[in-house]
Design an enzyme around this catalytic site. Structure first.
Site, PDB file in Angstrom:
ATOM      1  N   ASP A   1       0.840  -1.200   0.000  1.00 23.01           N
ATOM      2  CA  ASP A   1       0.000   0.000   0.000  1.00 23.01           C
ATOM      3  C   ASP A   1       0.882   1.260   0.000  1.00 23.01           C
ATOM      4  OD1 ASP A   1      -2.136   1.754   0.098  1.00 23.01           O
ATOM      5  OD2 ASP A   1      -2.399   1.580   2.267  1.00 23.01           O
TER       6      ASP A   1
ATOM      7  N   ARG B   1      -4.169   5.431  -7.554  1.00 23.16           N
ATOM      8  CA  ARG B   1      -3.396   6.515  -6.933  1.00 23.16           C
ATOM      9  C   ARG B   1      -1.976   6.590  -7.498  1.00 23.16           C
ATOM     10  NH1 ARG B   1      -4.207   5.194  -0.700  1.00 23.16           N
ATOM     11  NH2 ARG B   1      -3.848   3.128  -1.579  1.00 23.16           N
TER      12      ARG B   1
ATOM     13  N   ASP C   1      -0.452   8.631  10.610  1.00 21.54           N
ATOM     14  CA  ASP C   1      -1.274   8.126   9.518  1.00 21.54           C
ATOM     15  C   ASP C   1      -2.620   7.626  10.048  1.00 21.54           C
ATOM     16  OD1 ASP C   1      -1.514   7.156   6.724  1.00 21.54           O
ATOM     17  OD2 ASP C   1      -1.581   5.200   7.701  1.00 21.54           O
TER      18      ASP C   1
ATOM     19  N   HIS D   1      -2.050   0.182  11.897  1.00 19.46           N
ATOM     20  CA  HIS D   1      -1.930  -1.229  11.512  1.00 19.46           C
ATOM     21  C   HIS D   1      -0.484  -1.582  11.238  1.00 19.46           C
ATOM     22  CE1 HIS D   1      -3.235   1.389   8.092  1.00 19.46           C
ATOM     23  NE2 HIS D   1      -2.089   0.983   7.616  1.00 19.46           N
TER      24      HIS D   1
ATOM     25  N   GLN E   1      -3.061  -5.357   5.742  1.00 23.34           N
ATOM     26  CA  GLN E   1      -2.804  -4.344   6.783  1.00 23.34           C
ATOM     27  C   GLN E   1      -3.681  -4.675   7.981  1.00 23.34           C
ATOM     28  OE1 GLN E   1      -3.748  -1.249   3.915  1.00 23.34           O
ATOM     29  NE2 GLN E   1      -1.844  -0.177   4.380  1.00 23.34           N
TER      30      GLN E   1
ATOM     31  N   GLU F   1      -3.202  12.962  10.231  1.00 22.31           N
ATOM     32  CA  GLU F   1      -3.874  12.749   8.940  1.00 22.31           C
ATOM     33  C   GLU F   1      -5.353  12.455   9.210  1.00 22.31           C
ATOM     34  OE1 GLU F   1      -4.650  10.104   5.068  1.00 22.31           O
ATOM     35  OE2 GLU F   1      -4.022   9.165   6.922  1.00 22.31           O
TER      36      GLU F   1
HETATM   37  C1  GLC Z   1      -3.419   6.961   4.741  1.00 25.26           C
HETATM   38  C2  GLC Z   1      -2.452   7.097   3.593  1.00 25.26           C
HETATM   39  C3  GLC Z   1      -2.892   6.210   2.484  1.00 25.26           C
HETATM   40  C4  GLC Z   1      -2.958   4.789   2.981  1.00 25.26           C
HETATM   41  C5  GLC Z   1      -3.796   4.669   4.260  1.00 25.26           C
HETATM   42  C6  GLC Z   1      -3.614   3.350   4.939  1.00 25.26           C
HETATM   43  O1  GLC Z   1      -4.679   7.387   4.415  1.00 25.26           O
HETATM   44  O2  GLC Z   1      -2.370   8.440   3.191  1.00 25.26           O
HETATM   45  O3  GLC Z   1      -2.037   6.325   1.375  1.00 25.26           O
HETATM   46  O4  GLC Z   1      -3.525   3.982   1.991  1.00 25.26           O
HETATM   47  O5  GLC Z   1      -3.446   5.650   5.197  1.00 25.26           O
HETATM   48  O6  GLC Z   1      -2.431   3.332   5.702  1.00 25.26           O
END
Ligand code: GLC
Length: 613
Positions: free
Chosen positions: A117, A494, A260, A160, A228, A302
């Site tokens: 990811d 993405r 994150d 995770h 994850q 985030e």
């Molecule tokens: C956040 C990241 C993204 C990722 C997600 C899972 O949103 O910006 O890219 O897929 O976390 O960790």
């Protein structure tokens, strides 16, 4: 000397001890684990390098150090940008040449190939991906950045781990102690109960929130991709160990830790498993832990959600949580404005942000490594007859280049056939029309696209907070369709806007006659104005002005006796606006000419930075 250091730590610990202990006991009721946490904090403090401690002390004194008007960020994947850590170090001149003093190194910790990811599935929090370098390379890079005044940001993916993390492997093998660090279920009923209330993050690419592990005979919670595995923060061992990882990384010389997916870190049955009160307890504890061990480090949360859910992550004046948050609704509303040429909703959104306390620092951006989700204020749009579903479809059609006289290029992300919902991917330049104009060799269209690109940056730079560019956008990087050839990436659009930096094109950045030069030099002028004019400080007074023209946005800033207004035309047609009664004479900071606000003529996608004389 040792004694003195001990005193510094003791003082910081004393300041926070009671509240930290209170919150810890409230969540975990475990004295010995709290004592262990305190021991480890001291340990990490003693291991922290003198140079970092020096900056900690300086930043502790100057709490507003990151609110300066010269802060400018750039984010990039290390391999795409410069191959590896050493490569990035070799590019620091280029980075400084972009006026950038904050770099966000996208995830670089160990992650399984093909199940990563984009690096957000970490298998070892203390190891750098081999192809990118080593922890020593990271320390050498952060030290080199520090010498140049460049701050380094990294992701701390705490929600995770990868299924390849040693905890996950032990859990999968049936070790109960490790299973309790995740969410394991031996029956389908409990996961089904969660699914009743928990929304999906990746409805198409990774539907559902649980993954069946046939070898283990259990379901495991996986809010994101199946590989994850969500960590269970109800287990104090998880919290403590993750805090040790956080401090370990901070000690490598990291200045900004991006937490994150922070809203997701606590789960409760019968809830959405997002933004639960315990998440705030954890973030508040993190803030105190960092203020005790490494107060020079900033926390960037985030939180990609609607504004009411974002701002609580700043905490309160007495009990702050994150230092910085993404201005995500403004970002999405900006693109809505590009597609509709109507600034009404954007003006309202900016008014909302402008009314927030000035200590809140937002990270402003036009796009990042993730998709753009159409999280707009549909309540307001509905009053103008725009329904959510139809409008999202319009925006997605527009940015794919199908509707509304669009020149954009890009692709949908996680289009969900059941809800009709989809998000969007594309680079700034491609979404502004550069890609299409080049394809069609249409010079006039190219000029329009570049003007739109520059106008959007100029408007973004005028917002309060720290602007962050995606590496490559400074030279108008286009969408990269190459990801479709890579089976590890093909499913995830993405990657369209995460392509490798084109250094051949970057070489043209100095030449004003090239596309790259027009964007690079155009941004450079804006960046230099931003860092010399003090009205750009984050804590300036800010407001919007009604221009009487639906396509023209006007924003004002005032600080320490100086005033600046920015005027931005979101339409490709020239416009004329009158900004109220004649407010006196202004200096156009880009042309150096003097003008009056009584009558302002804006070319298509034109803009002005006007400083009151
Ligand atoms: C956040 C990241 C993204 C990722 C997600 C899972 O949103 O910006 O890219 O897929 O976390 O960790």
């Amino acid at each position: 000397m040792k004694e003195e250091a001990g005193q510094v730590f003791q003082k910081r610990l004393e300041r926070h001890h009671d509240e930290l202990r209170w919150l810890y006991m409230e969540l975990y009721g475990n004295d010995s684990m709290f004592a262990e946490l305190c021991d480890h904090m001291w340990q990490f403090y003693t291991e922290r390098k003198a140079r970092l401690k020096e900056d900690d002390a300086g930043r502790e004194k100057d709490g507003g150090w990151y609110r300066r008007n010269d802060m400018l960020g750039m984010m990039f994947y290390i391999d795409n940008f410069a191959g590896n850590m050493k490569g990035v170090e070799a590019k620091l001149d280029y980075i400084s040449g972009c006026n950038v003093n904050y770099i966000h190194l996208m995830p670089f910790l160990d992650t399984p190939k093909g199940r990563s990811d984009g690096g957000y599935a970490v298998s070892d929090f203390r190891k750098v991906q081999e192809n990118l370098g080593t922890m020593e390379d990271l320390e050498s890079l952060t030290a080199a950045c520090r010498e140049r005044g460049i701050h380094v940001c990294m992701d701390f993916v705490m929600n995770h781990t990868s299924e390849e993390h040693e905890w996950a492997k032990k859990a999968r093998g049936g070790d109960g102690e490790y299973m309790s660090r995740y969410f394991f279920f031996d029956n389908p009923e409990e996961p089904a109960r969660y699914e009743r209330t928990v929304p999906q993050v990746f409805p198409t690419t990774a539907p559902g929130n649980f993954t069946w592990l046939p070898d283990a005979g259990h379901y495991v919670m996986t809010s994101f991709y199946p590989y994850q595995w969500d960590l269970n923060y109800k287990n104090p061992r998880v919290f403590n160990e993750m805090m040790y990882n956080f401090l370990y990384l901070a000690n490598r010389g990291i200045d900004i830790i991006r937490i994150d997916a922070v809203p997701y870190i606590w789960k409760e049955l019968n809830t959405q498993c997002r933004n639960l009160p315990q998440v705030h307890t954890i973030v508040r504890m993190m803030r105190m832990i960092s203020e005790i061990v490494c107060p020079g480090v900033l926390l960037l949360g985030e939180v990609v959600m609607e504004p009411e859910k974002v701002t609580p992550y700043f905490g309160t004046v007495e009990k702050p949580e994150c230092h910085m948050l993404y201005n995500v609704t403004t970002m999405a509303t900006t693109w809505h404005t590009v597609a509709t040429r109507d600034v009404k909703l954007l003006k309202k959104q900016l008014d909302t942000v402008n009314a927030l306390p000035k200590d809140y620092v937002f990270l402003n951006y036009l796009r990042c490594h993730d998709d753009i989700g159409w999280g707009l204020d549909y309540g307001t749009l509905r009053m103008d007859g725009m329904e959510e579903r139809a409008h999202k479809k319009y925006l997605n059609d527009y940015f794919q280049g199908y509707a509304g006289g669009s020149n954009s290029r890009g692709e949908l992300y996680n289009a969900d056939p059941t809800t009709g919902d989809a998000r969007f991917c594309g680079t700034t330049a491609s979404m502004c029309g550069v890609e299409k104009a080049l394809e069609e060799q249409d010079g006039a269209a190219l000029e329009r696209a570049v003007n739109l690109d520059l106008m959007l940056h100029a408007y973004m730079f005028l917002q309060s907070g720290i602007p962050v560019l995606y590496g490559g956008d400074e030279i108008g990087q286009l969408n990269d369709y190459g990801y479709k050839e890579d089976p590890d990436k093909a499913e995830d659009s993405r990657y369209l806007h995460r392509g490798p930096m084109d250094w051949k094109r970057a070489e043209r950045a100095g030449d004003a006659d090239t596309l790259e030069g027009k964007i690079f030099r155009g941004l450079g002028r804006l960046e230099r104005i931003r860092k010399t004019e003090k009205v750009f400080v984050s804590c300036a007074d800010t407001w919007t002005v009604e221009t009487g023209n639906p396509s023209v946005l006007c924003m004002g800033r005032h600080y320490d006796g100086e005033q600046l207004i920015g005027v931005f035309n979101f339409s490709e047609e020239g416009k004329m606006v009158r900004l109220g009664e004649d407010g006196g004479s202004y200096l156009d900071l880009l042309s150096g000419e003097v003008c009056r606000t009584a009558e302002i003529r804006l070319p298509g996608y034109g803009f002005y930075y006007l400083k009151k004389r």
